[in-house]
Write a protein that holds these residues in place. Sequence first.
Motif, PDB file in Angstrom:
ATOM      1  N   VAL A  89       7.288  12.664  -3.433  1.00  0.00           N
ATOM      2  CA  VAL A  89       7.596  11.743  -2.338  1.00  0.00           C
ATOM      3  C   VAL A  89       6.620  10.580  -2.422  1.00  0.00           C
ATOM      4  N   ALA A  90       7.163   9.383  -2.589  1.00  0.00           N
ATOM      5  CA  ALA A  90       6.367   8.154  -2.562  1.00  0.00           C
ATOM      6  C   ALA A  90       6.731   7.402  -1.294  1.00  0.00           C
ATOM      7  N   PHE A  91       5.732   6.803  -0.645  1.00  0.00           N
ATOM      8  CA  PHE A  91       6.009   6.147   0.631  1.00  0.00           C
ATOM      9  C   PHE A  91       4.971   5.063   0.914  1.00  0.00           C
ATOM     10  N   LYS A  92       5.327   4.157   1.823  1.00  0.00           N
ATOM     11  CA  LYS A  92       4.404   3.125   2.279  1.00  0.00           C
ATOM     12  C   LYS A  92       3.375   3.763   3.206  1.00  0.00           C
ATOM     13  N   ARG A  93       2.106   3.510   2.944  1.00  0.00           N
ATOM     14  CA  ARG A  93       1.054   4.167   3.718  1.00  0.00           C
ATOM     15  C   ARG A  93       0.397   3.252   4.747  1.00  0.00           C
ATOM     16  N   PRO A 118       7.896  17.780   1.573  1.00  0.00           N
ATOM     17  CA  PRO A 118       9.319  17.722   1.206  1.00  0.00           C
ATOM     18  C   PRO A 118      10.206  17.048   2.234  1.00  0.00           C
ATOM     19  N   TRP A 119       9.781  17.044   3.502  1.00  0.00           N
ATOM     20  CA  TRP A 119      10.505  16.313   4.544  1.00  0.00           C
ATOM     21  C   TRP A 119      10.016  14.871   4.694  1.00  0.00           C
ATOM     22  N   GLY A 120       8.765  14.600   4.267  1.00  0.00           N
ATOM     23  CA  GLY A 120       8.184  13.298   4.557  1.00  0.00           C
ATOM     24  C   GLY A 120       8.088  13.064   6.045  1.00  0.00           C
ATOM     25  N   MET A 121       7.695  14.103   6.783  1.00  0.00           N
ATOM     26  CA  MET A 121       7.747  14.054   8.251  1.00  0.00           C
ATOM     27  C   MET A 121       6.515  14.718   8.858  1.00  0.00           C
ATOM     28  N   GLY A 122       6.027  14.137   9.961  1.00  0.00           N
ATOM     29  CA  GLY A 122       4.926  14.728  10.688  1.00  0.00           C
ATOM     30  C   GLY A 122       5.356  16.021  11.356  1.00  0.00           C
ATOM     31  N   ILE A 123       4.570  17.096  11.140  1.00  0.00           N
ATOM     32  CA  ILE A 123       4.947  18.392  11.717  1.00  0.00           C
ATOM     33  C   ILE A 123       3.937  18.899  12.744  1.00  0.00           C
ATOM     34  N   VAL A 124       2.697  18.426  12.681  1.00  0.00           N
ATOM     35  CA  VAL A 124       1.687  18.799  13.672  1.00  0.00           C
ATOM     36  C   VAL A 124       0.754  17.616  13.863  1.00  0.00           C
ATOM     37  N   GLY A 125       0.522  17.212  15.111  1.00  0.00           N
ATOM     38  CA  GLY A 125      -0.445  16.153  15.364  1.00  0.00           C
ATOM     39  C   GLY A 125       0.120  15.001  16.156  1.00  0.00           C
ATOM     40  N   PRO A 126      -0.676  13.948  16.323  1.00  0.00           N
ATOM     41  CA  PRO A 126      -0.282  12.820  17.173  1.00  0.00           C
ATOM     42  C   PRO A 126       1.024  12.156  16.738  1.00  0.00           C
ATOM     43  N   LYS A 127       1.340  12.162  15.439  1.00  0.00           N
ATOM     44  CA  LYS A 127       2.571  11.513  14.955  1.00  0.00           C
ATOM     45  C   LYS A 127       3.626  12.543  14.572  1.00  0.00           C
ATOM     46  N   VAL A 128       3.651  13.658  15.280  1.00  0.00           N
ATOM     47  CA  VAL A 128       4.674  14.662  15.013  1.00  0.00           C
ATOM     48  C   VAL A 128       6.061  14.028  15.099  1.00  0.00           C
ATOM     49  N   ASN A 129       6.955  14.398  14.190  1.00  0.00           N
ATOM     50  CA  ASN A 129       8.332  13.914  14.081  1.00  0.00           C
ATOM     51  C   ASN A 129       8.448  12.523  13.486  1.00  0.00           C
ATOM     52  N   ARG A 130       7.323  11.882  13.185  1.00  0.00           N
ATOM     53  CA  ARG A 130       7.401  10.573  12.535  1.00  0.00           C
ATOM     54  C   ARG A 130       7.869  10.752  11.089  1.00  0.00           C
ATOM     55  N   THR A 131       8.829   9.909  10.665  1.00  0.00           N
ATOM     56  CA  THR A 131       9.331   9.937   9.293  1.00  0.00           C
ATOM     57  C   THR A 131       8.654   8.843   8.488  1.00  0.00           C
ATOM     58  N   ASN A 175       0.864  -1.183   0.000  1.00  0.00           N
ATOM     59  CA  ASN A 175       0.000   0.000   0.000  1.00  0.00           C
ATOM     60  C   ASN A 175       0.898   1.230   0.000  1.00  0.00           C
ATOM     61  N   ILE A 176       0.774   2.059  -1.026  1.00  0.00           N
ATOM     62  CA  ILE A 176       1.658   3.206  -1.146  1.00  0.00           C
ATOM     63  C   ILE A 176       0.856   4.486  -1.379  1.00  0.00           C
ATOM     64  N   THR A 177       1.504   5.602  -1.123  1.00  0.00           N
ATOM     65  CA  THR A 177       0.995   6.913  -1.504  1.00  0.00           C
ATOM     66  C   THR A 177       2.044   7.584  -2.378  1.00  0.00           C
ATOM     67  N   VAL A 178       1.608   8.129  -3.493  1.00  0.00           N
ATOM     68  CA  VAL A 178       2.476   8.911  -4.376  1.00  0.00           C
ATOM     69  C   VAL A 178       2.013  10.356  -4.288  1.00  0.00           C
ATOM     70  N   SER A 179       2.918  11.268  -3.962  1.00  0.00           N
ATOM     71  CA  SER A 179       2.541  12.671  -3.748  1.00  0.00           C
ATOM     72  C   SER A 179       3.387  13.587  -4.629  1.00  0.00           C
ATOM     73  N   TYR A 180       2.770  14.696  -5.032  1.00  0.00           N
ATOM     74  CA  TYR A 180       3.453  15.695  -5.851  1.00  0.00           C
ATOM     75  C   TYR A 180       2.970  17.074  -5.452  1.00  0.00           C
ATOM     76  N   ALA A 189       7.989   6.059   5.570  1.00  0.00           N
ATOM     77  CA  ALA A 189       8.841   5.031   4.950  1.00  0.00           C
ATOM     78  C   ALA A 189       8.891   5.281   3.450  1.00  0.00           C
ATOM     79  N   ARG A 190       9.881   6.067   3.019  1.00  0.00           N
ATOM     80  CA  ARG A 190       9.937   6.524   1.639  1.00  0.00           C
ATOM     81  C   ARG A 190      10.387   5.434   0.667  1.00  0.00           C
ATOM     82  N   LEU A 191       9.962   5.594  -0.583  1.00  0.00           N
ATOM     83  CA  LEU A 191      10.274   4.653  -1.652  1.00  0.00           C
ATOM     84  C   LEU A 191      10.938   5.409  -2.806  1.00  0.00           C
ATOM     85  N   PRO A 192      11.845   4.755  -3.540  1.00  0.00           N
ATOM     86  CA  PRO A 192      12.440   5.422  -4.705  1.00  0.00           C
ATOM     87  C   PRO A 192      11.378   5.747  -5.756  1.00  0.00           C
TER      88      PRO A 192
END
Length: 339
Positions: free
Chosen positions: A147-151, A181-194, A134-139, A196-199
Amino acid sequence: MRSLFKLTLSVTVVAVLSLFALVVRAGGWDNFKLHYFFLTQHFHDGSQDLKDIESQNIALQEVSRIDLSQLLNGGPPKDGIPSLDRPQFDTADSTPFDADDWAIAVVINGEAKAYPLGIMNWHEIVNDTLGGENITVSYCPLCDTIVAFKRGDTTYGVSGKLYQSCLVMYDRADDTLYAQPWGMGIVGPKVNRTLARLPAVKTRLGAWLEKHPDSQVLSPDTGYSRDYQRYPYGSYYTDETLVFPVRNREQLERHPKDIVSYIWHADEGTPPDRFSGASEQFVHERMRQIGEQTVQFNNREIRARWDGELETVIVEELDGTPIPSSTAFAFVYPAFFGE
């Protein structure tokens, strides 16, 4: 009464003609909206609309990585730019997109897909399944970042907010906001979570299909009425216009829309409004000239090389293992990774 009507009509005609003149001067309606968006700045404070997170009885100051005053409303509301959650796909033979059209391309476990920017410009996020993941592709059209990542078991949507002019995604499971652009949580319950990015690479569709003829191509059959053959941002991709403020522009030594690729690896640090970890950028124009470069990154040597067929920078371990990277407009790197 007749005189009042004539006066009202005259004022209306003058206003319409003035607006028309401004649209023409701006170079069309799309450019007009970009150039004069500053007139709505007082509506842009995104920190005033975080009810989804506050409703969880969470104190915002305890779950914020950023200065909330820099979280801006981009215009459309939450999900006003609709993510594609049930994407349909065409084949290389049936896609209506041309070989020269840009696309985001991903391969997982031998399965390949391409997501044309003609569609991504209007939707920004695709929640999909590829190669059993299960992935998310974002632009982000304002930043040219991918940034593409496992969702996992959740999906991601467009929050309607921007941070440093770039897409802010949200996790539909708990409303955590992510700086794309960071692929990182900035506000909310999962703040600072990175995440799982994909090529993933941004490349011409034809070049991708030459290498992956069995690749599926995201279909314009999205269920939404959009002109996927039209770029909705006027001359934004090539001019110097930045609609929203970004920091560290004084660090920029090139055209803000020059294309770079960057890599990044977050560490355990959590400084407010700053990235903590290792990062590196590669300017496409220079990489096209030199072909290949090795650099020290996160305590090891890695390689970046220009792929002339895909027209992009590929970053990899010395054994050829791909390292997730993102293209970006040049202004993005100092805004997100500058000091």
